[in-house]
Structures are given as C-alpha cells and as structure tokens.
Design a protein around this motif. Structure first.
Motif, mmCIF file in Angstrom:
data_model
loop_
_atom_site.group_PDB
_atom_site.id
_atom_site.type_symbol
_atom_site.label_atom_id
_atom_site.label_comp_id
_atom_site.label_asym_id
_atom_site.label_seq_id
_atom_site.Cartn_x
_atom_site.Cartn_y
_atom_site.Cartn_z
ATOM 1 N N ALA A 74 14.265 30.339 22.503
ATOM 2 C CA ALA A 74 14.994 30.988 23.600
ATOM 3 C C ALA A 74 14.181 32.135 24.195
ATOM 4 C CB ALA A 74 16.343 31.502 23.114
ATOM 5 N N ALA A 75 13.325 32.739 23.415
ATOM 6 C CA ALA A 75 12.451 33.818 23.891
ATOM 7 C C ALA A 75 11.044 33.561 23.352
ATOM 8 C CB ALA A 75 12.960 35.173 23.418
ATOM 9 N N LEU A 76 10.052 33.736 24.203
ATOM 10 C CA LEU A 76 8.654 33.509 23.827
ATOM 11 C C LEU A 76 7.783 34.642 24.328
ATOM 12 C CD1 LEU A 76 8.279 29.810 25.008
ATOM 13 C CD2 LEU A 76 8.537 30.562 22.659
ATOM 14 N N SER A 77 6.780 34.980 23.545
ATOM 15 C CA SER A 77 5.776 35.932 23.995
ATOM 16 C C SER A 77 4.482 35.617 23.259
ATOM 17 C CB SER A 77 6.208 37.374 23.706
ATOM 18 O OG SER A 77 5.251 38.285 24.212
ATOM 19 N N ILE A 87 8.232 33.811 18.704
ATOM 20 C CA ILE A 87 9.317 32.945 19.157
ATOM 21 C C ILE A 87 10.640 33.466 18.618
ATOM 22 C CG2 ILE A 87 10.258 30.608 19.155
ATOM 23 C CD1 ILE A 87 7.441 29.559 18.841
ATOM 24 N N GLY A 88 11.579 33.687 19.523
ATOM 25 C CA GLY A 88 12.911 34.146 19.142
ATOM 26 C C GLY A 88 13.866 32.978 18.945
ATOM 27 N N ALA A 89 14.741 33.125 17.953
ATOM 28 C CA ALA A 89 15.816 32.170 17.694
ATOM 29 C C ALA A 89 17.089 32.985 17.511
ATOM 30 C CB ALA A 89 15.513 31.338 16.451
ATOM 31 N N THR A 162 16.959 37.664 21.086
ATOM 32 C CA THR A 162 17.256 37.115 22.414
ATOM 33 C C THR A 162 16.097 37.362 23.370
ATOM 34 O OG1 THR A 162 19.615 37.402 22.070
ATOM 35 C CG2 THR A 162 18.886 37.228 24.348
ATOM 36 N N ALA A 163 15.414 38.469 23.213
ATOM 37 C CA ALA A 163 14.243 38.796 24.033
ATOM 38 C C ALA A 163 13.127 39.277 23.119
ATOM 39 C CB ALA A 163 14.591 39.874 25.052
ATOM 40 N N VAL A 164 11.900 38.863 23.407
ATOM 41 C CA VAL A 164 10.733 39.319 22.641
ATOM 42 C C VAL A 164 9.603 39.639 23.604
ATOM 43 C CG1 VAL A 164 11.308 38.058 20.537
ATOM 44 C CG2 VAL A 164 9.886 36.967 22.250
ATOM 45 N N ASN A 165 8.793 40.617 23.244
ATOM 46 C CA ASN A 165 7.629 40.974 24.030
ATOM 47 C C ASN A 165 6.580 41.532 23.076
ATOM 48 O OD1 ASN A 165 5.657 42.161 25.655
ATOM 49 N ND2 ASN A 165 7.138 42.644 27.248
ATOM 50 N N TYR A 166 5.398 40.929 23.112
ATOM 51 C CA TYR A 166 4.302 41.378 22.252
ATOM 52 C C TYR A 166 3.098 41.673 23.135
ATOM 53 C CZ TYR A 166 1.170 41.554 18.224
ATOM 54 O OH TYR A 166 0.287 41.972 17.251
ATOM 55 N N THR A 167 2.857 42.947 23.392
ATOM 56 C CA THR A 167 1.784 43.371 24.277
ATOM 57 C C THR A 167 1.010 44.499 23.621
ATOM 58 O OG1 THR A 167 3.216 42.840 26.143
ATOM 59 C CG2 THR A 167 1.250 44.125 26.629
ATOM 60 N N THR A 168 -0.304 44.403 23.667
ATOM 61 C CA THR A 168 -1.225 45.409 23.114
ATOM 62 C C THR A 168 -0.814 45.883 21.717
ATOM 63 O OG1 THR A 168 -0.125 47.237 24.259
ATOM 64 C CG2 THR A 168 -1.995 46.199 25.390
ATOM 65 N N GLN A 170 2.070 45.891 20.249
ATOM 66 C CA GLN A 170 3.429 46.410 20.097
ATOM 67 C C GLN A 170 4.423 45.256 20.265
ATOM 68 O OE1 GLN A 170 4.135 49.738 19.437
ATOM 69 N NE2 GLN A 170 1.916 49.879 19.206
ATOM 70 N N LEU A 171 5.289 45.059 19.259
ATOM 71 C CA LEU A 171 6.289 44.003 19.306
ATOM 72 C C LEU A 171 7.644 44.621 19.585
ATOM 73 C CD1 LEU A 171 7.224 41.085 18.954
ATOM 74 C CD2 LEU A 171 7.340 41.505 16.484
ATOM 75 N N LEU A 172 8.294 44.166 20.659
ATOM 76 C CA LEU A 172 9.640 44.607 21.009
ATOM 77 C C LEU A 172 10.571 43.413 20.890
ATOM 78 C CD1 LEU A 172 8.785 46.686 24.191
ATOM 79 C CD2 LEU A 172 9.150 47.541 21.879
ATOM 80 N N ILE A 173 11.692 43.609 20.218
ATOM 81 C CA ILE A 173 12.664 42.533 20.013
ATOM 82 C C ILE A 173 14.020 43.041 20.476
ATOM 83 C CG2 ILE A 173 13.756 41.018 18.333
ATOM 84 C CD1 ILE A 173 11.181 41.388 16.615
ATOM 85 N N GLY A 174 14.685 42.232 21.301
ATOM 86 C CA GLY A 174 15.963 42.658 21.859
ATOM 87 C C GLY A 174 17.136 41.863 21.320
ATOM 88 N N SER A 175 18.264 42.538 21.331
ATOM 89 C CA SER A 175 19.545 41.950 20.934
ATOM 90 C C SER A 175 20.608 42.522 21.860
ATOM 91 C CB SER A 175 19.847 42.307 19.481
ATOM 92 O OG SER A 175 21.098 41.816 19.092
ATOM 93 N N PRO A 176 21.468 41.660 22.417
ATOM 94 C CA PRO A 176 22.460 42.195 23.373
ATOM 95 C C PRO A 176 23.453 43.151 22.707
ATOM 96 C CG PRO A 176 22.708 39.820 23.136
ATOM 97 C CD PRO A 176 21.597 40.231 22.267
#
Length: 176
Positions: A74-77, A87-89, A162-168, A170-176
């Motif tokens: 559902a979320a990829l970075s 990969i988010g599940a 639900t949301a993931v971002n991996y840049t430089t 730093q890993l950010l993971i989101g949850s509503p």
C-alpha cells in the motif's frame, strides 16, 4: 497523452502493413494482429520513435509474512541510492519479540524465536538490493527481505505503515 502519429510510409508501412501483422488506419493509429520477427523489430523501432522505454520484468516481491487483508504494498519508498526498498502493509500483523529475564535466557543457541502477534496493527518491511555477479538483463540483482519494522506502542487496527518515505537515510512511517 501522445498525439496520433502519421506512421504511413514510415519504416516500410504501406497500406497492408508488414506481413499483414501491423496495419495503420486512416487515423494514423496502428494495430497488431499477430507477431512475426519482422513485426517485432518494427514495433521496437516504433516504441523508440514514440519515446517508450521498455522494461524487463526482474522480480516479484512478496510479503515475508503474508496475511489476509494486510494490504502489502500500500505504501512504497526506495532509498536515494536505490539500495533499500521500504514496503508498508497497514493491515499486516506485527510480530514483537518476547524476551525472558532481560534476554539472559535464550533457546536452541538463539535459533528459536518467540513472538507476540499484534493482529492487523500494520507493519513495514525493508528489502535490501544485492547485486549479482554479472548484473545484466539475464542475471539481474535482486531485492531480499531485510527486516520487519514496527512501533512497540502499536495496537490492533492502527494502520501503521499507511505511508512510508525513506530519503537520505531517514525513514518516516505514517499511521492515520
């Protein structure tokens, strides 16, 4: 949106097409009825002319812990160096390790693992890219499972990942 191309007279297209495989209509659009070697070479040159880039299927990545309604993918970075895939599940189960007496006791020379399952809490997986020895189209590198990432405070139905971002780095993971 790609505008219709006038392919008449281009690469030998004349009325009936190439070996009857490729036909060009009055609107300049082409259709493929069947594929011959000559038609395949023609289509490759048409793709290049139009600006398409062809990609070769490399690998299918599946969840290391498949569960019903996990929503794996559902979320990829992917990292900026293209070495780590996240990969988010958000509906997946998190498996939290159980420890005994401050981790001073272990079982089967640390080969037996005990875990508690947090049902449909959400989870994130990392996959690491390993290059092959030759690294070409017939022997490409592969992404392999790295680890499960979870938050120790998650609960059932949190949708963590639900949301993931991996840049430089730093890993950010989101949850509503």
């Amino acid at each position: 949106i790609i505008p219709p191309l006038d392919l008449k007279g281009w690469v030998g297209i004349e009325g009936g097409g190439i070996d009857g495989a490729v036909n060009v209509g009055s609107d300049g659009l082409f259709t493929v009825a069947f594929c011959t070697c000559l038609a395949a070479r023609f289509l490759t040159s048409v793709y290049l002319f139009i600006g398409f880039e062809l990609f070769v299927w490399n690998q299918t990545i599946v969840s290391p812990a498949p569960t019903v309604y996990a929503k794996f993918g559902a979320a990829l970075s992917i990292s900026t160096e293209y070495q780590n895939l996240i990969i988010g599940a958000p509906g997946g189960n998190a498996y939290e390790p159980n420890t005994f007496d401050n981790s001073t006791t272990y079982f089967d020379d640390r080969s037996t693992y005990f875990a508690s399952t947090v049902i449909q809490s959400g989870v994130v997986y990392t996959f690491d890219y390993l290059e092959s020895s030759t690294n070409n189209v017939t022997n490409p590198g592969q992404f392999v499972f790295g680890q499960q990432i979870y938050d120790t405070s998650i609960a059932t139905l949190d949708n963590w990942g639900t949301a993931v971002n991996y840049t430089t780095g730093q890993l950010l993971i989101g949850s509503p």
